[in-house]
Design a protein around this motif. Structure first.
Motif, short mmCIF file in Angstrom:
data_model
loop_
_atom_site.label_atom_id
_atom_site.label_comp_id
_atom_site.label_asym_id
_atom_site.label_seq_id
_atom_site.Cartn_x
_atom_site.Cartn_y
_atom_site.Cartn_z
N GLY A 127 0.79 -1.22 0.00
CA GLY A 127 0.00 0.00 0.00
C GLY A 127 0.83 1.27 0.00
N ILE A 128 2.07 1.19 0.45
CA ILE A 128 2.94 2.37 0.49
C ILE A 128 3.34 2.80 -0.93
CG2 ILE A 128 5.20 3.21 1.21
CD1 ILE A 128 4.93 1.30 3.63
N MET A 129 3.62 1.83 -1.79
CA MET A 129 4.12 2.13 -3.12
C MET A 129 3.07 1.98 -4.22
SD MET A 129 7.17 2.98 -2.46
CE MET A 129 7.92 3.06 -4.05
N PHE A 130 2.07 1.16 -4.02
CA PHE A 130 1.10 0.84 -5.06
C PHE A 130 -0.16 1.67 -4.91
CE2 PHE A 130 -2.48 -1.66 -6.66
CZ PHE A 130 -2.06 -1.88 -7.96
N LYS A 131 -0.50 2.43 -5.91
CA LYS A 131 -1.71 3.24 -5.91
C LYS A 131 -2.50 2.91 -7.17
CE LYS A 131 -0.48 5.55 -2.26
NZ LYS A 131 -0.67 4.82 -1.06
N LEU A 132 -3.54 2.09 -7.04
CA LEU A 132 -4.35 1.68 -8.17
C LEU A 132 -4.98 2.89 -8.84
CD1 LEU A 132 -5.52 -0.72 -9.74
CD2 LEU A 132 -7.44 -0.71 -8.17
N GLY A 133 -4.72 3.05 -10.13
CA GLY A 133 -5.34 4.14 -10.88
C GLY A 133 -4.70 5.49 -10.72
N MET A 134 -3.57 5.58 -10.05
CA MET A 134 -2.94 6.87 -9.80
C MET A 134 -1.65 6.99 -10.61
SD MET A 134 -5.23 7.93 -7.85
CE MET A 134 -4.59 9.51 -7.41
N ILE A 135 -1.39 8.19 -11.08
CA ILE A 135 -0.16 8.48 -11.81
C ILE A 135 0.63 9.50 -11.02
CG2 ILE A 135 0.83 9.37 -13.94
CD1 ILE A 135 -1.75 8.60 -15.35
N GLU A 136 1.75 9.07 -10.46
CA GLU A 136 2.69 9.95 -9.75
C GLU A 136 1.99 10.99 -8.88
OE1 GLU A 136 5.80 11.65 -12.06
OE2 GLU A 136 6.34 9.75 -12.96
N THR A 137 1.25 10.53 -7.93
CA THR A 137 0.59 11.45 -7.00
C THR A 137 0.48 10.80 -5.64
OG1 THR A 137 -1.37 12.78 -6.62
CG2 THR A 137 -1.72 10.66 -7.66
N ASN A 138 0.35 11.60 -4.61
CA ASN A 138 0.22 11.07 -3.26
C ASN A 138 -1.23 11.09 -2.78
OD1 ASN A 138 2.95 10.57 -2.94
ND2 ASN A 138 3.36 12.67 -2.37
N SER A 139 -2.14 11.54 -3.61
CA SER A 139 -3.54 11.59 -3.22
C SER A 139 -4.23 10.27 -3.58
CB SER A 139 -4.24 12.74 -3.92
OG SER A 139 -4.21 12.55 -5.31
N ILE A 140 -5.42 10.08 -3.01
CA ILE A 140 -6.21 8.89 -3.29
C ILE A 140 -7.38 9.31 -4.16
CG2 ILE A 140 -7.68 7.12 -2.27
CD1 ILE A 140 -5.92 7.23 0.20
N SER A 141 -7.64 8.53 -5.20
CA SER A 141 -8.73 8.84 -6.11
C SER A 141 -10.08 8.61 -5.43
CB SER A 141 -8.62 7.95 -7.35
OG SER A 141 -9.73 8.15 -8.18
N ALA A 142 -10.98 9.55 -5.60
CA ALA A 142 -12.31 9.44 -5.01
C ALA A 142 -13.35 9.04 -6.05
CB ALA A 142 -12.72 10.76 -4.37
N GLY A 143 -12.96 8.90 -7.27
CA GLY A 143 -13.90 8.55 -8.32
C GLY A 143 -13.24 7.74 -9.41
N ALA A 144 -13.84 7.78 -10.55
CA ALA A 144 -13.34 7.02 -11.70
C ALA A 144 -11.98 7.54 -12.16
CB ALA A 144 -14.34 7.11 -12.83
N THR A 145 -11.18 6.65 -12.69
CA THR A 145 -9.89 7.03 -13.23
C THR A 145 -9.68 6.28 -14.54
OG1 THR A 145 -7.70 6.03 -12.90
CG2 THR A 145 -9.14 5.97 -11.10
N ASN A 146 -8.82 6.78 -15.38
CA ASN A 146 -8.58 6.13 -16.67
C ASN A 146 -7.31 5.29 -16.67
OD1 ASN A 146 -6.75 8.18 -16.60
ND2 ASN A 146 -7.26 9.03 -18.60
N THR A 147 -6.77 5.01 -15.49
CA THR A 147 -5.58 4.17 -15.39
C THR A 147 -5.81 3.06 -14.36
OG1 THR A 147 -4.61 5.58 -13.68
CG2 THR A 147 -4.02 6.07 -15.97
N GLY A 148 -4.86 2.15 -14.29
CA GLY A 148 -4.95 1.09 -13.32
C GLY A 148 -5.72 -0.13 -13.79
N PHE A 149 -5.97 -0.20 -15.07
CA PHE A 149 -6.77 -1.30 -15.60
C PHE A 149 -5.94 -2.42 -16.22
CE2 PHE A 149 -6.53 2.25 -18.56
CZ PHE A 149 -5.89 1.67 -19.63
N THR A 150 -4.66 -2.22 -16.39
CA THR A 150 -3.82 -3.20 -17.08
C THR A 150 -3.73 -4.52 -16.32
OG1 THR A 150 -2.55 -1.44 -18.10
CG2 THR A 150 -1.53 -3.61 -18.05
N ASP A 151 -3.35 -4.48 -15.05
CA ASP A 151 -3.22 -5.72 -14.28
C ASP A 151 -4.55 -6.46 -14.14
OD1 ASP A 151 -0.48 -5.50 -14.01
OD2 ASP A 151 -0.60 -4.46 -12.09
N PRO A 152 -5.64 -5.78 -13.75
CA PRO A 152 -6.91 -6.50 -13.66
C PRO A 152 -7.36 -7.10 -15.00
CG PRO A 152 -7.07 -4.42 -12.49
CD PRO A 152 -5.76 -4.42 -13.22
N ALA A 153 -7.15 -6.38 -16.10
CA ALA A 153 -7.56 -6.89 -17.41
C ALA A 153 -6.75 -8.12 -17.79
CB ALA A 153 -7.40 -5.80 -18.47
#
Length: 100
Positions: free
Chosen positions: A12-38
């Motif tokens: 959880g320290i290094m992995f941020k699903l759907g985030m690109i180089e940011t320290n915030s947490i997404s509160a809604g939909a994002t257009n990234t983070g789909f590669t591994d689940p797919a």
């Protein structure tokens, strides 16, 4: 994968699903983070389908398995390629916005 940001663990320290180089947490939909689940979905579908096909093995089943295996690898490759394109566009957009 989605729980890494919520539940305490080392990833959880290094992995941020759907985030690109940011320290915030997404509160809604994002257009990234789909590669591994797919790709993991494609792998699971390959495994399930192969198991079902092998109940009556023959040469046709082996050919179908080989085709499905190639498609599974292509899914991973294509999703990764798209993910990298989106990340590049997002970084350029953020860079342009920070200069204004």
């Amino acid at each position: 994968m989605a729980s890494h940001n919520t539940h305490a663990n080392p990833k959880g320290i290094m992995f941020k699903l759907g985030m690109i180089e940011t320290n915030s947490i997404s509160a809604g939909a994002t257009n990234t983070g789909f590669t591994d689940p797919a790709h993991q979905t494609a792998i699971s579908l390959l495994q399930i389908t192969t198991t079902l096909l092998l109940t009556k093995p023959n040469i046709d089943v082996l050919i179908r398995f080989e085709v499905l295996k190639r498609l599974e690898k292509r899914v991973g490759t294509e999703f990764l390629k798209i993910q990298k394109q989106i990340e590049k566009m997002e970084l350029e957009l953020n860079k342009n916005l920070s200069h204004k």
